[in-house]
Design a protein around this motif. Sequence first.
Motif, mmCIF file in Angstrom:
data_model
loop_
_atom_site.group_PDB
_atom_site.id
_atom_site.type_symbol
_atom_site.label_atom_id
_atom_site.label_comp_id
_atom_site.label_asym_id
_atom_site.label_seq_id
_atom_site.Cartn_x
_atom_site.Cartn_y
_atom_site.Cartn_z
ATOM 1 N N LEU A 152 -9.449 5.667 4.213
ATOM 2 C CA LEU A 152 -9.349 5.658 5.270
ATOM 3 C C LEU A 152 -8.762 4.578 5.745
ATOM 4 O O LEU A 152 -7.706 5.071 6.688
ATOM 5 N N TYR A 153 -9.573 3.465 5.987
ATOM 6 C CA TYR A 153 -8.567 2.460 6.694
ATOM 7 C C TYR A 153 -7.676 1.621 6.843
ATOM 8 O O TYR A 153 -6.829 1.588 7.819
ATOM 9 N N ILE A 154 -7.165 1.749 5.363
ATOM 10 C CA ILE A 154 -5.669 1.185 5.155
ATOM 11 C C ILE A 154 -4.927 2.561 5.476
ATOM 12 O O ILE A 154 -3.900 2.409 6.345
ATOM 13 N N CYS A 167 -2.010 1.513 8.733
ATOM 14 C CA CYS A 167 -0.512 2.138 8.512
ATOM 15 C C CYS A 167 0.096 2.823 8.819
ATOM 16 O O CYS A 167 1.280 3.476 8.157
ATOM 17 N N ALA A 168 -0.748 3.889 9.560
ATOM 18 C CA ALA A 168 -0.562 4.617 9.985
ATOM 19 C C ALA A 168 1.111 4.552 10.768
ATOM 20 O O ALA A 168 2.128 5.540 10.850
ATOM 21 N N ASP A 169 1.658 3.697 11.242
ATOM 22 C CA ASP A 169 3.082 3.953 11.576
ATOM 23 C C ASP A 169 3.891 3.096 10.957
ATOM 24 O O ASP A 169 5.364 2.607 11.290
ATOM 25 N N ALA A 170 3.468 2.966 10.170
ATOM 26 C CA ALA A 170 4.179 1.691 9.022
ATOM 27 C C ALA A 170 5.455 3.077 8.297
ATOM 28 O O ALA A 170 4.451 3.401 7.767
ATOM 29 N N PRO A 171 7.209 3.287 7.840
ATOM 30 C CA PRO A 171 7.514 3.892 7.775
ATOM 31 C C PRO A 171 7.583 3.222 6.120
ATOM 32 O O PRO A 171 8.231 4.715 5.956
ATOM 33 N N THR A 172 7.197 2.626 5.995
ATOM 34 C CA THR A 172 6.905 2.027 4.571
ATOM 35 C C THR A 172 5.700 2.273 3.534
ATOM 36 O O THR A 172 5.857 2.015 2.006
ATOM 37 N N PHE A 173 5.617 3.109 4.196
ATOM 38 C CA PHE A 173 4.002 3.629 3.621
ATOM 39 C C PHE A 173 4.016 4.301 3.147
ATOM 40 O O PHE A 173 4.194 5.632 3.744
ATOM 41 N N ASN A 211 -5.542 9.541 7.623
ATOM 42 C CA ASN A 211 -6.780 9.164 7.877
ATOM 43 C C ASN A 211 -7.270 10.463 9.158
ATOM 44 O O ASN A 211 -6.261 10.351 10.041
ATOM 45 N N LEU A 212 -8.142 11.174 8.588
ATOM 46 C CA LEU A 212 -8.423 12.997 9.481
ATOM 47 C C LEU A 212 -10.104 12.068 9.928
ATOM 48 O O LEU A 212 -10.246 13.082 11.743
ATOM 49 N N ARG A 213 -9.924 10.951 9.655
ATOM 50 C CA ARG A 213 -11.038 10.551 10.837
ATOM 51 C C ARG A 213 -11.189 9.061 11.069
ATOM 52 O O ARG A 213 -10.409 8.714 9.589
ATOM 53 N N ARG A 214 -11.799 8.218 11.597
ATOM 54 C CA ARG A 214 -11.471 7.173 11.602
ATOM 55 C C ARG A 214 -12.512 6.262 10.311
ATOM 56 O O ARG A 214 -13.567 6.819 10.095
ATOM 57 N N ALA A 215 -12.506 5.123 9.581
ATOM 58 C CA ALA A 215 -13.369 4.738 8.703
ATOM 59 C C ALA A 215 -14.130 4.363 9.090
ATOM 60 O O ALA A 215 -14.923 3.791 9.859
ATOM 61 N N ASN A 216 -15.666 3.724 8.940
ATOM 62 C CA ASN A 216 -16.741 3.117 8.656
ATOM 63 C C ASN A 216 -16.789 2.086 8.393
ATOM 64 O O ASN A 216 -17.159 1.451 6.937
#
Length: 191
Positions: free
Chosen positions: A17-19, A23-29, A101-106
């Motif tokens: 979830l964290y990664i 990387c949500a905005d990284a085009p290469t992810f 991720n559909l929720r934030r990582a703990n």
Amino acid sequence: MPREFALDEEKARELILYISERCADAPTFGATVLNKVLWAADFLMYAQRGQPITGFEYQKLPFGPAPRRLLPIRERMREEGILGVQEITLRGAKVQQRTVNLRRANLGVFTAEEIAMVERALEWMSGMRAKQVSDLSHELLLGWQAAAEGETIPYATVFASNPPLSEEEKLRGREMAGRFPAGGVGAKRGR
């Protein structure tokens, strides 16, 4: 081969979830980059502290090391509604599988040192495409090079290295090669 470490599934899930969030905005992810960030964070943490972050068992796949149990964990996370997978068609008709991720990582399940190591791995691979991170893992991980496809890559292989030869070592090699016949040491002469 027995497992080296027990998988901490909670940490594995939260790290995915964290990664994905980072990387949500990284085009290469995509899936390959996710695999390599997990690998780098776990193996670097093992090198530093003798204990990986997640305890994932990594296997040799054609495009580099990959967590053996990632797909079933990812699927359970999808079923629980905490992770999505977007399929994005790239040029050349390749399909990138991007975890969302559909929720934030703990982050409470990690130490500050573990998050810092994940940040190092993310920074290291920032902007790299799937092929670049795969090539990097092939070059740096002798355990990947030595393993057969599907075999487990032991964490301790992080300590093995194959640095490029220095000019002095190359010169010495050429000198030694010139001292022996083409067949090598002990080759029969005059045939």
